[in-house]
Write an enzyme that holds these catalytic residues in place. Structure first.
Site, PDB file in Angstrom:
ATOM      1  N   CYS A 108       0.813  -1.218   0.000  1.00 38.46           N
ATOM      2  CA  CYS A 108       0.000   0.000   0.000  1.00 38.46           C
ATOM      3  C   CYS A 108       0.843   1.262   0.000  1.00 38.46           C
ATOM      4  CB  CYS A 108      -0.903   0.032   1.233  1.00 38.46           C
ATOM      5  SG  CYS A 108      -2.003  -1.362   1.292  1.00 38.46           S
ATOM      6  N   ILE A 109       2.160   1.139   0.047  1.00 40.11           N
ATOM      7  CA  ILE A 109       3.012   2.338   0.118  1.00 40.11           C
ATOM      8  C   ILE A 109       3.058   3.029  -1.241  1.00 40.11           C
ATOM      9  CG2 ILE A 109       5.381   3.134   0.378  1.00 40.11           C
ATOM     10  CD1 ILE A 109       5.662   1.151   2.657  1.00 40.11           C
TER      11      ILE A 109
END
Lengths: 410, 105
Positions: B104-105
């Site tokens: 999700c970064i």
């Protein structure tokens, strides 16, 4: 003779070959680079092809031209890595032994991972721009465009160059305005992220830019399938988006070699120490660039910053000294926002993009997290820097591998 | 960094509201976090995912992404979206007492 073997002659592998040839004595060390073909594509340039800003010939050069003297270059598919035997097998059956191995096999798009995407309508109403062929075909579709709904969809993360989707919709807005059909076109950006980008402040800033351009964002959207016959994109949670033109950034995976060698994670990226770049579980294997599973961006600037750390660590490993924990996830990207302007962002694992001046603190000439014409020219100049400095493993003046807080305000 | 009260216990959470100390997690906390996210009750299928996430994170040091879960926990992508609506990677990590998966970064 000791042997350093580098798999992949893209940005990361080519740069590493140049760096290591300068460091390692030719009488003691043989360096070999293997890639499947002799066609090096300047990947940041693919974005510009659909808008007729670059032609395909502007982004291709022979890989062999950038392999330094004193390094062997083999053109062959790589069958499998056998780390227990310190050996790599090529597709023709040739076996290459190594003392140290650098994996720089990159990442590739796999549109087949999305149900229906490569079936009816593929390359008629649905295109990618991450391949030369896809980008060139999309140029044709945009030339013929008369209006309707244009949807840019990121299927899942991670992707190469996480800001490319934003650049694409901004350039589409500019291109269609120039063409006189922007008012007949709806542009929608559907992303699995919550907003425009992965980091909050940049996401808010870029979200504002998109909003002003009347580009709509559909967040937390994970595409599950495509119905090409009816022009409908469907998410796993059953939100449907209809389109006249779908521009997809498909699932990315590491090289098939990694999969065959059983050295990858679920997307065939190689588990890698996020600070030292050593492959998990293998003392004499290092991984660089898009092939890693690191939570840093998959981008040329990142490969460049990693390269400086890897140069140091490879030399340390060769001398039997402890590795340095240095890579901080530093990334640095120009974001083309259309109408001759761009935004520049600079960030790492822990610090999100902040406003400021770059590379000289307080002076610039480039503006961080702000739109400017100078940033656009920086982006255009980057192609020259890429071929003439980056691939040769040269240091770029003023641009450090570790991120600096100087000249930024939080 | 801060703390919050979940299921009668003082729990360390990070700025995104994810538990920062997975050792403080318990099945009761999972049930409470799930209720806050609109999932009630947790079914056997949910537990199949949560158990995998806990085991995998203990082994790898981070929460698995959705792809890793569907490949290893015996649930399909479709089911993941039914079990943990909208953000299955983020939600399954949160309920399992882990921080956001790095995908999700």
């Amino acid at each position: 003779m000791k042997k350093l073997l580098i798999l992949g002659a893209g940005t990361a592998g080519t740069m590493m070959a140049a760096k290591m040839r300068r460091n390692l004595d030719r009488d003691d060390w043989e360096i070999t680079v293997v890639d499947q073909d002799d066609r090096h594509i300047y990947q940041p340039g693919l974005l510009f092809i659909p808008f007729s800003i670059y032609r395909t010939r502007d982004v291709i050069k022979p890989r062999s031209r950038y392999i330094p003297r004193g390094v062997d270059f083999i053109t062959s598919e790589i069958d499998v890595i056998e780390p227990d035997r310190n050996r790599v097998r090529l597709s023709g059956g040739v076996e290459l032994e190594y003392d140290f191995l650098v994996i720089a096999t990159g990442s590739r798009i796999v549109p087949e991972e999305t149900e229906g995407l490569t079936e009816e309508g593929w390359q008629e109403t649905a295109f990618d721009f991450y391949t030369l062929d896809g980008a060139a075909r999309l140029e044709g579709a945009l030339e013929a465009w008369e209006g309707g709904r244009l949807v840019l969809n990121v299927v899942e993360m991670p992707i190469k160059c996480p800001i490319a989707p934003i650049e694409f919709v901004c350039l589409a807005d500019w291109y269609l305005t120039e063409k006189g059909v922007r008012d007949k076109t709806e542009i929608l950006y559907a992303t699995p992220l919550e907003g425009a980008f992965t980091k909050p402040r940049a996401s808010a800033m870029l979200g504002d830019i998109l909003d002003k351009k009347n580009i709509k964002v559909e967040g937390l959207y994970s595409a599950g399938s495509v119905d090409g016959a009816n022009g409908v994109l469907k998410s796993w949670d059953e939100r449907e988006i209809s389109y006249d033109l779908l521009v997809t950034i498909p699932t990315h995976m590491g090289s098939e070699t990694i999969e065959r060698s059983d050295m990858g994670d679920e997307l065939s990226f190689v588990p890698t120490n996020k600070n030292t770049l050593q492959a998990d579980g293998f003392e004499n294997i290092f991984v660089l660039g898009d092939a890693t599973d690191l939570p840093s961006s998959k981008a040329g600037s990142v490969a460049h910053f990693q390269g400086e750390v890897l140069e140091e660590n490879l030399l340390r490993a060769i001398m039997g000294r402890p590795l340095v924990n240095e890579f901080d996830g530093h990334a640095n990207c120009f974001i083309e926002t259309g109408f001759g302007k761009a935004v520049l962002i600079d960030f790492n694992y822990d610090v999100e993009p902040l406003p400021g001046k770059y590379p000289v603190p307080g002076v610039g000439p480039l503006s961080l997290l702000g739109e400017s014409e100078m940033n656009h020219w920086g982006k255009m100049a980057f192609r020259w820097i890429y071929w003439n400095m980056l691939l040769k493993g040269a240091e770029i003046p003023g641009v450090e591998s570790r991120m600096s807080m100087a000249g930024k305000w939080s | 960094m801060g703390t919050t009260r979940i299921a009668g216990q003082e729990i360390e959470v990070n700025k995104d509201g994810f538990m920062s100390n997975p050792d403080q997690w318990s099945p009761e906390i999972a049930a409470e976090l799930a209720r806050e996210a609109g999932i009630d009750p947790l079914t056997d299928k949910h537990w199949q995912v949560i158990d995998f996430c806990r085991r995998d994170a203990a082994d790898k040091g981070e929460a698995p992404g959705v792809r890793r879960i569907t490949k290893n926990a015996g649930v399909s992508m479709k089911e993941m979206y039914q079990l943990f609506p909208r953000g299955p990677g983020i939600l399954s990590a949160k309920i399992s007492g882990l921080t956001k998966p790095k995908g999700c970064i």
